[in-house]
Design a protein around this motif. Structure first.
Motif, PDB file in Angstrom:
ATOM      1  N   LEU A 313     -74.054  66.029  22.749  1.00 57.61           N
ATOM      2  CA  LEU A 313     -72.687  65.593  22.464  1.00 57.61           C
ATOM      3  C   LEU A 313     -72.639  64.148  21.973  1.00 57.61           C
ATOM      4  CD1 LEU A 313     -69.555  66.015  22.756  1.00 57.61           C
ATOM      5  CD2 LEU A 313     -69.811  65.180  25.102  1.00 57.61           C
ATOM      6  N   TYR A 314     -73.539  63.307  22.488  1.00 58.33           N
ATOM      7  CA  TYR A 314     -73.440  61.861  22.216  1.00 58.33           C
ATOM      8  C   TYR A 314     -74.156  61.419  20.944  1.00 58.33           C
ATOM      9  CZ  TYR A 314     -72.101  62.108  27.114  1.00 58.33           C
ATOM     10  OH  TYR A 314     -71.488  62.444  28.296  1.00 58.33           O
ATOM     11  N   ARG A 315     -74.961  62.296  20.372  1.00 55.45           N
ATOM     12  CA  ARG A 315     -75.777  61.869  19.232  1.00 55.45           C
ATOM     13  C   ARG A 315     -74.971  61.307  18.069  1.00 55.45           C
ATOM     14  NH1 ARG A 315     -78.698  66.928  20.047  1.00 55.45           N
ATOM     15  NH2 ARG A 315     -80.466  66.549  21.445  1.00 55.45           N
ATOM     16  N   PRO A 316     -73.848  61.934  17.686  1.00 54.63           N
ATOM     17  CA  PRO A 316     -73.087  61.381  16.543  1.00 54.63           C
ATOM     18  C   PRO A 316     -72.535  59.981  16.801  1.00 54.63           C
ATOM     19  CG  PRO A 316     -72.441  63.644  16.995  1.00 54.63           C
ATOM     20  CD  PRO A 316     -73.274  63.200  18.153  1.00 54.63           C
ATOM     21  N   TYR A 317     -72.469  59.571  18.045  1.00 55.79           N
ATOM     22  CA  TYR A 317     -71.874  58.280  18.380  1.00 55.79           C
ATOM     23  C   TYR A 317     -72.916  57.195  18.637  1.00 55.79           C
ATOM     24  CZ  TYR A 317     -67.956  61.431  19.184  1.00 55.79           C
ATOM     25  OH  TYR A 317     -67.001  62.394  19.046  1.00 55.79           O
ATOM     26  N   GLN A 318     -74.194  57.579  18.635  1.00 54.85           N
ATOM     27  CA  GLN A 318     -75.237  56.609  18.930  1.00 54.85           C
ATOM     28  C   GLN A 318     -75.477  55.695  17.741  1.00 54.85           C
ATOM     29  OE1 GLN A 318     -78.437  59.226  20.022  1.00 54.85           O
ATOM     30  NE2 GLN A 318     -77.802  59.348  22.173  1.00 54.85           N
ATOM     31  N   VAL A 319     -75.756  54.417  18.030  1.00 50.20           N
ATOM     32  CA  VAL A 319     -76.056  53.415  17.000  1.00 50.20           C
ATOM     33  C   VAL A 319     -77.564  53.260  16.912  1.00 50.20           C
ATOM     34  CG1 VAL A 319     -75.795  51.011  16.337  1.00 50.20           C
ATOM     35  CG2 VAL A 319     -73.888  52.225  17.421  1.00 50.20           C
TER      36      VAL A 319
END
Length: 331
Positions: A313-319
């Motif tokens: 779930l968090y991959r698209p939001y990771q920098v």
């Protein structure tokens, strides 16, 4: 226990958001969610037991006493309205490694299973089976399962239905060093079964120390894991109980913790999906039961959310990297 706490929470949330009264908000939600209101709540009353330590399978009187105690707890569970009774590891007998050692107490050697009074255990288990049918009570209890030839037995949980049928058996998989070195064969597969549309998983011995066992059951959509143990030292007894609560909270399902009646370090109990105790035995050294209603209304939000989180779930939001500096230690 409130049967539809999540529904009431939605009503209060709407009232707070819109400024409506609780009654008005309730009316709007009832009109918009008729199917949700009609959804049946799955519910089952579960009893968990703690039992006396019987550790000498050569002693016929111990095996008989264990059987009598189990059946007394079955009667008490039925009187309490339970649908299922969950008993500890070795409820029929938990053989002592020194008693079973073929080389004497020191040093400990491979267990001599010819010392076990197998016929007496079978008689007592059959009496339990017949009483389960008479009481219409599902019964899960720890025992030693004999194998053919020279194979070591399994340390197991038997599942007996309310019609008195042996429906399945769980064999402990993650054995302790002593168990795998001198005593038992390891099991290989997880086991689930259903009662009144409530799905159960089984765990045994020291497996509470292995989160992957409990994670596996979450992936198998169980509603409750029945974990049976004899415990160990005072320190490990307390840790086992805490770990059982932790698995309930981290996987968002019920966990029943059944152990021997040894002391206050660990008492048998039933943990809610939030991790707190719903019920717990209150007599430390006395065989007894605790009872709680497992209720599942389908409105659990944390469990599906955690599944999404584990699936990326968090991959698209990771920098990627530090956009300000290559030095990660810089302020």
């Amino acid at each position: 226990m409130t049967r539809n706490a999540n529904f009431k929470r939605r009503v209060r949330a709407r009232a707070a958001k819109t400024g409506e009264s609780y009654t008005t908000a309730l009316s709007h939600i009832r009109k918009s969610e008729p199917v949700d209101l009609a959804r049946p709540v799955r519910s089952l009353r579960l009893a968990v037991a703690q039992t006396t330590t019987y550790d000498d399978p050569r002693d016929i009187s111990q095996l008989r006493a264990a059987g009598v105690e189990i059946r007394r707890l079955m009667q008490a569970s039925k009187q309490a309205g339970a649908r299922l009774l969950h008993l500890p590891e070795g409820a029929t007998c938990s053989p002592n490694k020194r008693i079973m050692s073929s080389t004497g107490r020191h040093p400990i050697g491979p267990s001599d299973w010819s010392r076990f009074e197998w016929a007496v255990q079978r008689e007592e288990l059959n009496a339990v089976r017949l009483l389960a049918r008479e009481l219409e009570l599902w019964t899960v209890l720890g025992a030693v399962h004999q194998l053919s030839g020279t194979h070591r037995p399994y340390n197991c949980l038997y599942v007996i239905s309310d019609s008195g049928e042996l429906v399945t058996r769980y064999d402990e998989r993650m054995l302790s060093n002593t168990k795998i070195s001198f005593m038992y064969s390891p099991g290989t597969v997880p086991i689930t079964f259903e009662v009144d549309a409530v799905r159960f998983g089984l765990s045994l011995g020291m497996e509470v120390n292995f989160p992957e066992i409990f994670r596996e059951y979450e992936q198998m959509d169980v509603d409750c894991v029945l974990f049976s143990t004899t415990g160990g030292t005072v320190e490990s007894d307390a840790a086992f109980a805490i770990e059982a609560q932790g698995h309930a909270a981290s996987n968002r399902y019920w966990v029943s913790f059944a152990t021997l009646a040894k002391g206050e370090a660990a008492l048998s109990g039933i943990a809610r999906p939030e991790g707190g105790w719903a019920a717990r035995c209150n007599l430390p050294e006395t065989p007894s039961i605790a009872v709680a209603d497992i209720e599942l209304n389908g409105d659990e939000l944390a469990r599906p959310w955690r599944r999404q989180a584990r699936l990326g779930l968090y991959r698209p939001y990771q920098v990627e990297g530090d956009i300000r500096s290559d030095d990660r230690l810089a302020f």
